[in-house]
Design an enzyme around this catalytic site. Structure first.
Site, mmCIF file in Angstrom:
data_model
loop_
_atom_site.group_PDB
_atom_site.id
_atom_site.type_symbol
_atom_site.label_atom_id
_atom_site.label_comp_id
_atom_site.label_asym_id
_atom_site.label_seq_id
_atom_site.Cartn_x
_atom_site.Cartn_y
_atom_site.Cartn_z
ATOM 1 N N ILE A 163 8.570 5.691 0.161
ATOM 2 C CA ILE A 163 8.862 4.518 0.572
ATOM 3 C C ILE A 163 8.248 3.314 -0.003
ATOM 4 O O ILE A 163 9.532 2.445 -0.334
ATOM 5 C CB ILE A 163 9.036 4.361 2.089
ATOM 6 C CG1 ILE A 163 10.168 5.628 3.219
ATOM 7 C CG2 ILE A 163 9.415 2.895 2.646
ATOM 8 C CD1 ILE A 163 9.754 5.833 4.488
ATOM 9 N N GLY A 164 7.479 3.158 -0.238
ATOM 10 C CA GLY A 164 6.054 2.024 -0.751
ATOM 11 C C GLY A 164 6.689 1.667 -2.440
ATOM 12 O O GLY A 164 7.056 1.059 -2.263
ATOM 13 N N TYR A 169 -0.192 12.770 14.093
ATOM 14 C CA TYR A 169 0.569 11.404 13.148
ATOM 15 C C TYR A 169 1.071 10.606 14.327
ATOM 16 O O TYR A 169 0.805 8.994 13.972
ATOM 17 C CB TYR A 169 1.567 12.089 12.596
ATOM 18 C CG TYR A 169 2.427 11.534 12.113
ATOM 19 C CD1 TYR A 169 2.082 10.153 10.953
ATOM 20 C CD2 TYR A 169 3.683 10.821 12.280
ATOM 21 C CE1 TYR A 169 3.104 9.866 10.253
ATOM 22 C CE2 TYR A 169 4.873 10.395 11.745
ATOM 23 C CZ TYR A 169 4.064 9.897 10.597
ATOM 24 O OH TYR A 169 4.811 8.889 10.633
ATOM 25 N N SER A 219 2.797 4.711 -4.696
ATOM 26 C CA SER A 219 2.723 5.403 -5.208
ATOM 27 C C SER A 219 4.273 6.287 -5.823
ATOM 28 O O SER A 219 4.420 6.965 -6.386
ATOM 29 C CB SER A 219 2.086 5.924 -5.660
ATOM 30 O OG SER A 219 1.333 6.659 -4.608
ATOM 31 N N THR A 273 0.631 -0.629 -0.235
ATOM 32 C CA THR A 273 0.144 -0.014 -0.282
ATOM 33 C C THR A 273 1.021 1.549 -0.114
ATOM 34 O O THR A 273 1.792 1.301 0.514
ATOM 35 C CB THR A 273 -0.781 0.066 1.260
ATOM 36 O OG1 THR A 273 -0.371 -0.009 2.537
ATOM 37 C CG2 THR A 273 -1.966 -1.021 1.343
ATOM 38 N N GLY A 274 0.194 2.606 -0.617
ATOM 39 C CA GLY A 274 0.969 3.722 -0.482
ATOM 40 C C GLY A 274 2.247 3.673 -1.462
ATOM 41 O O GLY A 274 3.273 3.742 -1.511
HETATM 42 N N1 LIG Z 1 9.680 10.103 5.350
HETATM 43 C C1 LIG Z 1 9.772 9.321 6.553
HETATM 44 O O1 LIG Z 1 10.652 10.358 7.122
HETATM 45 C C2 LIG Z 1 9.137 8.723 7.369
HETATM 46 C C3 LIG Z 1 8.936 8.178 8.779
HETATM 47 C C4 LIG Z 1 8.914 7.128 9.411
HETATM 48 C C5 LIG Z 1 7.780 6.191 8.790
HETATM 49 N N2 LIG Z 1 7.467 7.167 7.768
HETATM 50 C C6 LIG Z 1 6.190 6.062 6.917
HETATM 51 O O2 LIG Z 1 6.550 5.843 6.007
HETATM 52 C C7 LIG Z 1 5.238 5.548 5.211
HETATM 53 C C8 LIG Z 1 5.642 6.399 3.705
HETATM 54 O O3 LIG Z 1 5.561 7.630 3.732
HETATM 55 P P1 LIG Z 1 6.324 8.083 2.566
HETATM 56 O O4 LIG Z 1 7.327 8.763 3.304
HETATM 57 O O5 LIG Z 1 7.156 7.813 1.611
HETATM 58 O O6 LIG Z 1 5.274 9.160 2.280
HETATM 59 P P2 LIG Z 1 4.620 9.351 0.877
HETATM 60 O O7 LIG Z 1 6.759 9.720 0.048
HETATM 61 O O8 LIG Z 1 3.840 10.458 1.099
HETATM 62 O O9 LIG Z 1 3.602 8.534 0.762
HETATM 63 C C9 LIG Z 1 2.962 7.809 1.288
HETATM 64 C C10 LIG Z 1 2.075 7.187 0.238
HETATM 65 O O10 LIG Z 1 0.744 6.945 0.702
HETATM 66 C C11 LIG Z 1 -0.263 6.783 -0.453
HETATM 67 N N3 LIG Z 1 -1.468 7.178 0.510
HETATM 68 C C12 LIG Z 1 -1.471 8.752 1.085
HETATM 69 N N4 LIG Z 1 -2.569 8.318 1.582
HETATM 70 C C13 LIG Z 1 -3.341 7.929 0.889
HETATM 71 C C14 LIG Z 1 -4.894 7.574 1.043
HETATM 72 N N5 LIG Z 1 -5.958 8.323 1.468
HETATM 73 N N6 LIG Z 1 -5.197 6.156 0.012
HETATM 74 C C15 LIG Z 1 -4.296 5.347 0.022
HETATM 75 N N7 LIG Z 1 -2.983 6.093 -0.250
HETATM 76 C C16 LIG Z 1 -2.470 7.039 0.277
HETATM 77 C C17 LIG Z 1 0.886 7.429 -1.264
HETATM 78 O O11 LIG Z 1 0.272 7.845 -2.442
HETATM 79 P P3 LIG Z 1 -1.224 9.037 -2.569
HETATM 80 O O12 LIG Z 1 -1.055 10.039 -2.598
HETATM 81 O O13 LIG Z 1 -0.876 8.094 -4.155
HETATM 82 O O14 LIG Z 1 -2.271 8.244 -2.338
HETATM 83 C C18 LIG Z 1 1.850 7.392 -0.758
HETATM 84 O O15 LIG Z 1 1.884 5.996 -1.837
HETATM 85 C C19 LIG Z 1 4.209 6.022 6.339
HETATM 86 O O16 LIG Z 1 3.277 5.261 6.811
HETATM 87 C C20 LIG Z 1 5.295 6.960 7.030
HETATM 88 O O17 LIG Z 1 4.317 7.098 8.187
HETATM 89 C C21 LIG Z 1 7.711 7.573 6.767
#
Ligand SMILES: NC(=O)c1ccc[n+]([C@@H]2O[C@H](COP(=O)([O-])OP(=O)(O)OC[C@H]3O[C@@H](n4cnc5c(N)ncnc54)[C@H](OP(=O)(O)O)[C@@H]3O)[C@@H](O)[C@H]2O)c1
Length: 279
Positions: free
Chosen positions: A36-37, A173, A33, A30-31
């Site tokens: 990290i996903g 968050y 696009s 999931t996520g």
């Molecule tokens: N970046 C950090 O510093 C960090 C640190 C610790 C943990 N994390 C965790 O890592 C995970 C990924 O985060 P990221 O940093 O890679 O952020 P990101 O680049 O913004 O990616 C978030 C992903 O979640 C999807 N998403 C968001 N809202 C959604 C919805 N309503 N329905 C379906 N998909 C949804 C987005 O796709 P769409 O917008 O296309 O829907 C995107 O693919 C998160 O769970 C975050 O809490 C991140």
């Protein structure tokens, strides 16, 4: 490299090891696009897993699936908004019909927001955070339980900040991610009797679209690829927690010295308010 040395949780950086663990498997990410996903999906597809990609943005999902196919891998796209219960239900029905057996679900989609509890939008932030970080992913996993059997793994992409102490302005968050983390731990205790393993990966700050407002060029942070290598480690080793070495010390510090932590976080908040007044 310094960020990787100081911050990174254990990670699987050995492509052959990952291939041995996941080749031929069907894995939902999931996520997928962005961030990290997307990197997790690429790593898994390179290791010969079939990846099922879901998020809201169809264009980036399709681009990723095309890239994977061009490299000889297998990917399928499932557009869905996990914050919309009807879309989660439709996603569950499609996945169960098209893939009655899943080897793993990587629950990665999420959204972060840093805003004061005094802000007029905090109530709305809380509702949206709970929907995307807790109730949506939880409903998806519950709906997919019949597709998960002995040997299947549920991976939770979590954050070091779900562990105590909570930070000022991060209530929506950190609270929603922490709630999901505990919910999944409870589920994990139950589904292990069916041979399903749950693993939470506690990531530190990682350079992605989500965290961009939080860091400057000088901030120590992992790359999305580094973070993804920690996430896929959950599919290689039979563990329930993947965390940086220092997280246990942070938790112990919060347990042994709660007042010191509270005062330090109070100072952070006072500094933020002082900076806001100067702007
Ligand atoms: N970046 C950090 O510093 C960090 C640190 C610790 C943990 N994390 C965790 O890592 C995970 C990924 O985060 P990221 O940093 O890679 O952020 P990101 O680049 O913004 O990616 C978030 C992903 O979640 C999807 N998403 C968001 N809202 C959604 C919805 N309503 N329905 C379906 N998909 C949804 C987005 O796709 P769409 O917008 O296309 O829907 C995107 O693919 C998160 O769970 C975050 O809490 C991140």
């Amino acid at each position: 490299m310094l960020a990787r040395l100081l911050l990174s949780p254990p990670a699987c950086r050995d492509a052959a090891l990952l291939r041995r663990a996941v080749a031929g498997q069907t894995i939902l990410v999931t996520g997928a696009s962005f961030g990290i996903g997307r990197e997790v999906a690429l790593l898994l597809a390179e290791a010969d897993a079939k990846v099922l990609l879901t998020a809201r943005s169809l264009g980036p999902l399709q681009e990723l699936a095309d890239l994977i196919a061009a490299r000889g891998g297998q990917a399928e796209v499932y557009r869905a908004d996990l914050a919309q219960p009807a879309e989660v239900e439709a996603l569950i029905q499609r996945l169960r019909a098209e893939h009655p057996k899943l080897d793993a679900v990587v629950s990665n989609a999420g959204r972060s927001i840093r805003r004061s509890a005094y802000s007029a939008s905090e109530k709305r932030d809380l509702e949206r955070s709970l929907a995307i970080n807790f109730s949506g992913p939880a409903a998806l996993i519950l709906g997919l339980l019949p597709s998960l059997g002995s040997g299947s793994v549920i991976v939770n992409v979590s954050t070091v900040s779900v562990k105590p102490p909570g930070g000022p302005r991060w209530g929506s968050y950190q609270g929603s991610k922490a709630g999901f983390d505990l919910w999944l731990a409870c589920l994990g205790a139950e589904v292990q009797a069916s041979g399903v393993r749950v693993c939470s990966v506690y990531l530190p700050l990682t350079r992605t679209r989500m965290s961009a407002p939080t860091y400057s060029a000088a901030t120590l942070a992992l790359s999305a690829r580094d973070a993804a290598q920690s996430v896929v480690d959950a599919l290689v080793r039979p563990v329930s927690r993947i965390a940086p070495w220092w997280l246990a010390w942070q938790e112990l510090g919060a347990l042994l010295f709660p007042n010191v932590m509270r005062r330090a976080l109070g100072l952070v908040e006072r500094l933020d308010r002082w900076q806001e007044r100067r702007r």
